[in-house]
Design an enzyme around this catalytic site. Structure first.
Site, PDB file in Angstrom:
ATOM      1  N   GLU A  88     -36.169   6.227 -76.389  1.00  0.00           N
ATOM      2  CA  GLU A  88     -36.310   7.604 -75.888  1.00  0.00           C
ATOM      3  C   GLU A  88     -36.555   8.586 -77.026  1.00  0.00           C
ATOM      4  O   GLU A  88     -37.377   9.501 -76.900  1.00  0.00           O
ATOM      5  CB  GLU A  88     -35.072   8.018 -75.083  1.00  0.00           C
ATOM      6  CG  GLU A  88     -34.849   7.216 -73.808  1.00  0.00           C
ATOM      7  CD  GLU A  88     -36.046   7.208 -72.870  1.00  0.00           C
ATOM      8  OE1 GLU A  88     -36.832   8.175 -72.879  1.00  0.00           O
ATOM      9  OE2 GLU A  88     -36.214   6.208 -72.143  1.00  0.00           O
ATOM     10  N   THR A 128     -48.723  21.769 -41.980  1.00  0.00           N
ATOM     11  CA  THR A 128     -48.129  21.791 -40.646  1.00  0.00           C
ATOM     12  C   THR A 128     -47.423  23.122 -40.405  1.00  0.00           C
ATOM     13  O   THR A 128     -47.544  23.740 -39.342  1.00  0.00           O
ATOM     14  CB  THR A 128     -47.137  20.628 -40.501  1.00  0.00           C
ATOM     15  OG1 THR A 128     -47.792  19.424 -40.882  1.00  0.00           O
ATOM     16  CG2 THR A 128     -46.641  20.500 -39.096  1.00  0.00           C
ATOM     17  N   GLY A 163     -55.337  19.641 -48.024  1.00  0.00           N
ATOM     18  CA  GLY A 163     -54.503  19.766 -49.205  1.00  0.00           C
ATOM     19  C   GLY A 163     -53.565  18.599 -49.366  1.00  0.00           C
ATOM     20  O   GLY A 163     -53.417  17.791 -48.448  1.00  0.00           O
ATOM     21  N   PRO A 164     -52.922  18.497 -50.526  1.00  0.00           N
ATOM     22  CA  PRO A 164     -52.012  17.393 -50.790  1.00  0.00           C
ATOM     23  C   PRO A 164     -50.824  17.415 -49.830  1.00  0.00           C
ATOM     24  O   PRO A 164     -50.565  18.442 -49.207  1.00  0.00           O
ATOM     25  CB  PRO A 164     -51.531  17.638 -52.232  1.00  0.00           C
ATOM     26  CG  PRO A 164     -52.358  18.738 -52.775  1.00  0.00           C
ATOM     27  CD  PRO A 164     -52.984  19.457 -51.640  1.00  0.00           C
TER      28      PRO A 164
HETATM   29  P1  ADP Z   1     -47.721  19.176 -44.965  1.00  0.00           P
HETATM   30  O1  ADP Z   1     -47.983  19.265 -43.512  1.00  0.00           O
HETATM   31  O2  ADP Z   1     -48.695  19.932 -45.799  1.00  0.00           O
HETATM   32  O3  ADP Z   1     -47.565  17.777 -45.466  1.00  0.00           O
HETATM   33  P2  ADP Z   1     -45.338  20.505 -44.188  1.00  0.00           P
HETATM   34  O4  ADP Z   1     -45.897  21.742 -43.604  1.00  0.00           O
HETATM   35  O5  ADP Z   1     -44.912  19.464 -43.231  1.00  0.00           O
HETATM   36  O6  ADP Z   1     -46.326  19.885 -45.253  1.00  0.00           O
HETATM   37  O7  ADP Z   1     -44.137  20.921 -45.124  1.00  0.00           O
HETATM   38  C1  ADP Z   1     -42.889  20.282 -45.074  1.00  0.00           C
HETATM   39  C2  ADP Z   1     -41.769  21.272 -45.356  1.00  0.00           C
HETATM   40  O8  ADP Z   1     -41.848  21.755 -46.690  1.00  0.00           O
HETATM   41  C3  ADP Z   1     -41.857  22.508 -44.495  1.00  0.00           C
HETATM   42  O9  ADP Z   1     -41.166  22.314 -43.297  1.00  0.00           O
HETATM   43  C4  ADP Z   1     -41.207  23.553 -45.356  1.00  0.00           C
HETATM   44  O10 ADP Z   1     -39.809  23.523 -45.236  1.00  0.00           O
HETATM   45  C5  ADP Z   1     -41.555  23.130 -46.751  1.00  0.00           C
HETATM   46  N1  ADP Z   1     -42.758  23.820 -47.231  1.00  0.00           N
HETATM   47  C6  ADP Z   1     -43.929  23.246 -47.552  1.00  0.00           C
HETATM   48  N2  ADP Z   1     -44.804  24.149 -47.989  1.00  0.00           N
HETATM   49  C7  ADP Z   1     -44.191  25.339 -47.930  1.00  0.00           C
HETATM   50  C8  ADP Z   1     -44.591  26.668 -48.267  1.00  0.00           C
HETATM   51  N3  ADP Z   1     -45.812  26.937 -48.719  1.00  0.00           N
HETATM   52  N4  ADP Z   1     -43.690  27.664 -48.082  1.00  0.00           N
HETATM   53  C9  ADP Z   1     -42.457  27.389 -47.627  1.00  0.00           C
HETATM   54  N5  ADP Z   1     -42.028  26.175 -47.295  1.00  0.00           N
HETATM   55  C10 ADP Z   1     -42.869  25.139 -47.453  1.00  0.00           C
HETATM   56 ZN    ZN Z   2     -40.442   4.914 -72.117  1.00  0.00          ZN
HETATM   57 MG    MG Z   3     -47.908  17.682 -42.179  1.00  0.00          MG
END
Ligand code: ADP
Ligand code: ZN
Ligand code: MG
Length: 649
Positions: A440, A222, A215-216
């Protein structure tokens, strides 16, 4: 960025740094030798009182003396009758104040001299050359060992950097992750495997070894992995794909081996490999260097071997995350490895509200805060953006000494995240201000008449962020996952609305439209090369889709004949030209409204809400608009663009 609580992470205590220590010991020993042992090796002459020495001098018995400030060594004259007698050497400590000594010595014909330059000097010189490098190597060796997390054997390279998160330490539960219900449902299964492995094994079922989270960025991959470990109450090993890649070939492979060794001892457990793409890029092919990256390939091979090597039912489950699944080596995805893929997508409106709810738990909210409204206003935000948004709003409220975070704080925070910080210090001169205002309002007027692009919510000419002198906030009323052809045209026209207003009013353009032009051109090019929207070229993909989840990266073009390349350029230009003409037509038709709105904006600097709507609602669409939106073509007599461009005011 949101602050992660990882302070309780239990790290293994580092082992003693033996290599470095032995070097330091060696250095110390050398110094000891110099200062203590060497002098004692030389035999020392017997010591006599100073008064005896003076008497002997005065008695004419002393042949010569070597005088240094704190020591006098002297030799007695041989006795006249004794032949072959070894010369007697004695030593004494001079009395410091005896300034007459040279005189006395001269009077009694004693040969005297200062000692030759310190005879142990050479060793000092050598040491001054030898010690600094030794110290340097000692420190270097120590750092090197520490970096490698050295075990008992000196100079081992490539021990695992995996950290152990034991039960409860990740502390993350599924309730902390919101808006990704499908992913959670799929991962719930994994939790069940970990918790009740026996039940599956008894039936002869094979527990999946690897699950790939795709995913993005910032959607919570994580976080989900940690939540799986947290829910199952098993240790969590985590390592990032890039950590495997080291300077030395073979180190990464050693790390993989070590990681799995540790994990197997702690089973059941989760091994999480973040950014798998750093490690698992397709071998060969893409690399411009012949032979590819040896280290990466070896590490990848080791990983594949390890994944095959352990029994599915040992209870080690590997989770991996990537936002570039398309570049992963196919070998990683075959059954028995990462055969399950879980999509972790950007949240929809309901998901965003749920994520906001999760992050607002620790924040004091005011009565007027409506998280659902905020969710509506934040299309395209990922979980990490929303976490950041809540934090920004809380920071704003704290700065204003408020007791709770209000809706106004959230609105300001959204703008901050979207457009950057307000820059009150950037003062525009009158002409610039006027240009920005018309620009704008141009965007806003064209945008109001276009389908599917949502309401214009706010126009501002207060500079913000990096390079934005003014901005127009347009928010969709609902989440959109597709863009219809006509909407895409409308979007391009809206982007060009700013520049068109400048042309119309001032008869010349400023540099302020470069970003709009860039975006419009990209969109037009995608329409032709990716979405197959050009009738002449048809639905042929002219770009290789390589980036699914990373926005803002352009894909390389497929190799095409020069003729086709020319045609693509022509089509892109045609789309842009059409949109430009339409924007000009709209603004010309609503010229009075444009003037009036821009003047109001110049006075107030920010237009929003009811007031803005009362202006924009008066905008009249040109007759040709419908036809153009549908066909992408303007009939000839309606084509008034070039004429207007030159009618400078
Ligand atoms: P990725 O690994 O997909 O890049 P992370 O899991 O590291 O993203 O997300 C970073 C932070 O963003 C998390 O620690 C959390 O605080 C917040 N976050 C991201 N997605 C969610 C979610 N689905 N629900 C709650 N918090 C989220
Ligand atoms: Zn513009
Ligand atoms: Mg991550």
């Amino acid at each position: 960025m949101p602050i992660e609580t990882q302070t309780q992470r239990s790290q293994k205590t580092p082992k003693p740094k033996q290599f470095g220590n032995s070097l330091i010991l060696f250095t110390m020993a050398l110094l000891l030798l110099n200062f203590i042992l060497l002098p004692t090796l030389r035999p020392r002459p017997p010591e006599v009182p100073y008064s005896n020495f003076v008497e002997q001098v005065e008695a004419g018995q002393v042949a010569r003396a070597i005088v240094s400030p704190n020591r006098i060594q002297y030799m007695l004259k041989p006795k006249p009758n004794a032949e072959n007698q070894a010369p007697i050497v004695l030593e004494t400590t001079p009395v410091a104040l005896d300034l007459d000594l040279p005189k006395i010595l001269r009077e009694h014909n004693v040969e005297f001299a200062a000692p030759p330059a310190n005879n142990a000097g050479w060793i000092g010189t050598v040491l001054s050359w030898v010690v600094p490098p030794l110290v340097f190597f000692g420190i270097w060796g120590w750092l090197f060992n520490r970096a490698q997390g050295a075990g008992p054997a000196a100079l081992t390279v490539g021990k695992s950097k995996a950290r152990i998160y034991s039960e409860g330490v990740t502390g993350v539960k599924f309730e902390d992750v919101a808006g990704v219900d499908e992913a959670k449902a799929e991962l719930q299964e994994i939790v069940d495997f970990l918790k009740n492995a026996d039940r599956y094994i008894r039936l002869g079922a094979k527990i999946p070894k690897g699950v790939l989270l795709v995913g993005p960025p910032g959607t919570g991959k994580t976080l989900l992995a940690k939540a799986v470990a947290g829910e199952a109450g098993v240790p969590f090993f985590s390592i990032s794909g890039s950590e495997f890649i080291e300077l030395f070939v073979g180190v990464g492979a050693a790390r993989v081996r070590d990681l799995f060794e540790q994990a197997k001892q702690q089973a059941p457990c989760i091994v999480f490999i973040d950014e798998l793409d750093a490690l698992g890029k397709s071998r060969g092919g893409n690399s411009p260097f012949v032979g590819g990256n040896d280290e990466r390939e070896q590490t990848l091979n080791q990983l594949l071997t390890e994944m095959d090597g352990f029994d599915a039912n040992t209870g080690v489950i590997i989770l991996a995350a990537t936002n570039r699944p398309e570049i992963l080596d196919p070998a990683l995805r075959r059954p028995g490895r990462f055969d399950r893929q879980v999509m972790v997508d950007r949240p929809d409106k309901i998901g965003r509200a749920a994520i906001l709810q999760v992050h607002a738990r620790n924040v004091k909210l005011g009565e007027d805060v409506d998280l659902e409204k905020i969710a509506i206003r934040t299309p395209g935000f990922a979980g990490a953006d929303l976490a950041n948004l809540v934090n920004e709003a809380a920071l704003l409220a704290a700065r204003q000494y408020r007791d709770a975070v209000t809706m106004a704080d959230f609105n300001e925070a959204i703008e901050r995240v979207v457009a950057g910080l307000e820059k009150k210090s950037r003062v525009l001169n009158e002409i610039e201000k006027k240009t920005v205002a018309y620009h704008e309002v141009g965007h806003a007027l064209v945008g109001t008449l276009m389908p599917g692009s949502g309401k214009v919510e706010k126009i501002s000419i207060v500079p913000r962020g990096v390079g934005a002198l003014g901005y127009t906030v347009q928010l969709p009323e609902e989440d959109r996952f597709l863009m219809i052809e006509s909407e895409l045209r409308g979007r391009i026209a809206t982007l060009l609305g700013g520049r068109s207003a400048e042309e119309l009013i001032f008869g010349e353009v400023s540099t302020g439209a470069s970003d709009d032009i860039q975006k419009a051109t990209e969109l037009a090019e995608r329409a032709v090369t990716l979405y197959g929207m050009s009738k002449e070229l048809g639905p042929i993909a002219f770009e290789k889709m390589q980036q699914q989840f990373l926005d803002g990266y352009s894909n390389p073009r497929r190799s095409v004949s020069p003729k086709v390349a020319e045609e693509i350029d022509r089509q892109v230009k045609e789309i842009i030209d059409g949109a430009h003409q339409m924007a000009l037509q709209i603004l010309q038709q609503n010229r009075d409204l444009l003037e009036e709105t821009a003047q109001t904006l110049l006075q107030k600097e920010i237009l929003e809400g009811e007031e803005l709507r009362s202006h924009l609602n008066q905008a009249q669409p040109p007759v040709a608009l419908r036809h153009w939106l549908q066909q992408g073509k303007l009939s000839n007599q309606e084509n008034v663009g070039s004429e207007i461009t030159h009618r400078a005011v």
